[in-house]
Design an enzyme around this catalytic site. Sequence first.
Site, mmCIF file in Angstrom:
data_model
loop_
_atom_site.group_PDB
_atom_site.id
_atom_site.type_symbol
_atom_site.label_atom_id
_atom_site.label_comp_id
_atom_site.label_asym_id
_atom_site.label_seq_id
_atom_site.Cartn_x
_atom_site.Cartn_y
_atom_site.Cartn_z
ATOM 1 N N GLN A 1 2.185 8.579 38.008
ATOM 2 C CA GLN A 1 1.948 10.014 37.863
ATOM 3 C C GLN A 1 2.807 10.833 38.817
ATOM 4 O O GLN A 1 2.501 11.989 39.104
ATOM 5 C CB GLN A 1 0.468 10.327 38.093
ATOM 6 C CG GLN A 1 -0.417 9.740 37.007
ATOM 7 C CD GLN A 1 -1.870 10.130 37.196
ATOM 8 O OE1 GLN A 1 -2.243 11.285 37.067
ATOM 9 N NE2 GLN A 1 -2.700 9.136 37.500
ATOM 10 N N ARG B 1 -4.487 13.262 30.115
ATOM 11 C CA ARG B 1 -5.437 14.352 30.400
ATOM 12 C C ARG B 1 -6.539 14.374 29.359
ATOM 13 O O ARG B 1 -7.554 15.037 29.513
ATOM 14 C CB ARG B 1 -4.743 15.726 30.379
ATOM 15 C CG ARG B 1 -3.650 15.958 31.398
ATOM 16 C CD ARG B 1 -4.058 15.627 32.787
ATOM 17 N NE ARG B 1 -3.674 14.256 33.105
ATOM 18 C CZ ARG B 1 -4.156 13.554 34.114
ATOM 19 N NH1 ARG B 1 -5.075 14.074 34.895
ATOM 20 N NH2 ARG B 1 -3.769 12.316 34.328
ATOM 21 N N LYS C 1 -10.851 8.549 41.100
ATOM 22 C CA LYS C 1 -10.184 8.629 42.393
ATOM 23 C C LYS C 1 -10.898 9.573 43.374
ATOM 24 O O LYS C 1 -11.213 9.181 44.503
ATOM 25 C CB LYS C 1 -8.754 9.118 42.151
ATOM 26 C CG LYS C 1 -7.960 9.348 43.372
ATOM 27 C CD LYS C 1 -6.694 10.086 43.016
ATOM 28 C CE LYS C 1 -7.025 11.536 42.649
ATOM 29 N NZ LYS C 1 -5.819 12.391 42.622
ATOM 30 N N THR C 2 -11.161 10.774 42.901
ATOM 31 C CA THR C 2 -11.794 11.745 43.794
ATOM 32 C C THR C 2 -13.180 11.267 44.212
ATOM 33 O O THR C 2 -13.609 11.446 45.341
ATOM 34 C CB THR C 2 -11.900 13.116 43.095
ATOM 35 O OG1 THR C 2 -10.612 13.454 42.591
ATOM 36 C CG2 THR C 2 -12.341 14.183 44.071
ATOM 37 N N ASP D 1 -4.370 12.233 49.845
ATOM 38 C CA ASP D 1 -4.528 12.209 48.394
ATOM 39 C C ASP D 1 -3.165 12.415 47.725
ATOM 40 O O ASP D 1 -2.251 12.947 48.347
ATOM 41 C CB ASP D 1 -5.492 13.335 47.997
ATOM 42 C CG ASP D 1 -5.926 13.226 46.558
ATOM 43 O OD1 ASP D 1 -5.728 12.156 45.952
ATOM 44 O OD2 ASP D 1 -6.464 14.212 46.025
ATOM 45 N N GLU D 2 -3.040 12.022 46.471
ATOM 46 C CA GLU D 2 -1.790 12.198 45.718
ATOM 47 C C GLU D 2 -0.591 11.680 46.508
ATOM 48 O O GLU D 2 0.445 12.353 46.630
ATOM 49 C CB GLU D 2 -1.565 13.677 45.366
ATOM 50 C CG GLU D 2 -2.683 14.325 44.585
ATOM 51 C CD GLU D 2 -2.713 13.941 43.107
ATOM 52 O OE1 GLU D 2 -2.037 12.957 42.711
ATOM 53 O OE2 GLU D 2 -3.422 14.622 42.348
#
Length: 728
Positions: free
Chosen positions: A253, A608, A36-37, A222-223
């Site tokens: 998430q 994670r 994503k980043t 973002d997010e």
Amino acid sequence: MTAAQQIVDGLNAPQREAVEAIEGPLLIVAGPGSGKTRVITHRIAYLVRVVGISPYRILAVTFTNKAAREMKERLQHLVGERADRLSVSTFHSFCAGVLRRDGKHMGLESTFTIYDDEDQMNVVKQAMEQVDLDPKRYPPRAVQGVISRAKSLLMDSHALRQGHQSFFEERAASVYQRYEELLARNNGVDFDDLLLKTVQLFRDHDDVLASYHRRYIHVMIDEFQDTNVAQYALAKLLAGGHRNICVVGDADQSIYSWRHADIRNILSFQKDYPEARTVTLAQNYRSTAPILNAAKGLISANRMRLDKELWTSQSEGHPVVVHELYNEEEEAQFVLGEVDRLGKEDGFRAGDCAVMYRVNAQSRVLEEACLRYGVKYRLVGGVRFYQRREVKDVTSYLRLIHNPDDEVSLSRVINVPARGIGQRSLEEVRRWAQGQGLPMYQALLKMAEGGGADPLLSARVTRLVSGFVDLLLGLTEESRRLDVVDLIDAVLERTGYQAYLQHRYEDSEERWENVRELRNAAQEFRELEPPEGLGLLLERQALVADVDSYEESPDAVTLITLHQAKGLEFPVVFMVGMEEGLLPHFRSRDNDQELEEERRLCYVGMTRSKERLYLLRSFRRGFMGGNAPSGPSRFLYEIPRDLTASPAPAPTPQRSSWGMWEPPAPSPRPKPDVDGLKTGQKVRHATFGEGIVVSCAPSGDDYEVTVAFDGAGVKRLLLSYAKLDRLG
DNA sequence: CAGTGGAGGCTTTTT
DNA sequence: GCCTCCACTG
């Protein structure tokens, strides 16, 4: 290679599509570990280097300072020094900037104070007192929660009064109104106000909004799953003209609904931008197949979701280890044993390992175990630096110097260090100020000038307060010429703060160190002209949760809550406390939506992990002083069995070279011969097969039976759950 | 006013 | 079990 090729080189098809989709609204659905980043940063680089958009015209908004910092760093690599002209910031710091510039339209001086939770609670309590609401019957915490929720929904106190959904909310609305008046008088805002007031400003002042439209022609969020209604409104306002808005998120998430994040924003986005393109990033580059599939299995139990068909090319991998221990000490011991073993057998370092838990209280046992076995650890979270009492004391002086209307800080420091002005005296001053129709600070000045001539004031209070006023005036005078570090020194010196700490606290050394640390943090703003350096330091203090977190250490295990682990990754992840009541937490038990959020939290934890994942539970757990048996988390049953395994025989942690190792205290052994189950009795268990009772002891209303099974080893079971058949 | 002890309370916490 | 808040005493 052209710039365009360079930027999309190495991206998979959907990633590339997202990078190249630069016109109009775009929704990127990004599964965990899907790069994503990378996509966001490459998309920005593409805009700058290929399309030729000025970096000055691009705004990227994140939730955390950490995410913003990382994004900037990556962009520096991609676009070089042009990255400096990009706006990459958190929602809150972006809004703080807007309000510093244009807040005057909303009645804010540019020196406004940003109140943290603690300050907020003080103001709420004050407001409750003034509207005569009993804090025993209406917990201030809950009232504050209602106000905060209202603000995140863009409701002012009138809107809350109109739209209240309970008696409690109606009462809270009256507090809300008073609370707002108090904040306004203090030239202060709370966190929610930063968003709310910016939205109100943009809505009510076209010219201000227009200036942002002229500046920014690309906006990225973002997010996105974590945005609340106010944040979404803000994004929408900013994208109003050009509609070049790109949002990135993953509903699976979303774990912050309790902070008013609203997943429905994703639906709103699709409704508000029907022309939006949607790109789904489904390839996971982080985890091995067993881990990813276990997580997928779990999350598929959520009913309110859309499936994404995540996949990975890393088909090989260790199964997920699911294991039960006797109590939390054994659980911690098992973790450290595995850390040790993974180090010896598989070349993992302690720094590759993270232990994740639902509640902070779980960290203690883990810390103790780390100390005992001499394993270094890094505890993430805990009491935040800027929130520590001594740090807050000093910043309150600074705030007051910067913003004399800030009565919250004034009340805090007027008697710190103790100078004889207690609750009573403060009340007297407050009442007097009110009688004079003056703000506190003005009233103090007048009082000091009058020198005790006022018959409504006791001579004692006047004398003491005058001393304090002199101190403040002196510091304010100094602040005009001193840089911010020297100013801190002046505050410390003139207040005698170090001596005060020594006198008052056992751990004054540590506290003084924290004060020194604050002074250190101020170095960064030392070069700036007087009021500016102070303003920036205070803004940093308010908006940055922690001083730059310590260096990642290759030989320290990370201890972290599941919430804080979001966005991170580790080769090895231990999730402890996989028990009903903890995960899912008992407060979420009776609510399907909250239960699903708990499941997402579990999913976040699992995803994670890159290579090894352990899901651990303990059979007994100490809780609120007590110690009770706890059942396995329902989530454990939602993970496909073929992806899990039991561990090799429990290893004993080895002493590290620098550690002080002591053998762990033996677990308490229950007494035998209860309820007809005698030691030596043969039994059969549905899962574990045949075994022999080692012991049996009462446990609350139940009995706890220890059985040595032929195949499955020694297990401790609860009689009422275990269904043991007696044999022979 | 200031320091101490008992009662109550208690998820998570990007900002 | 531990921390925080308040009430009471010196």
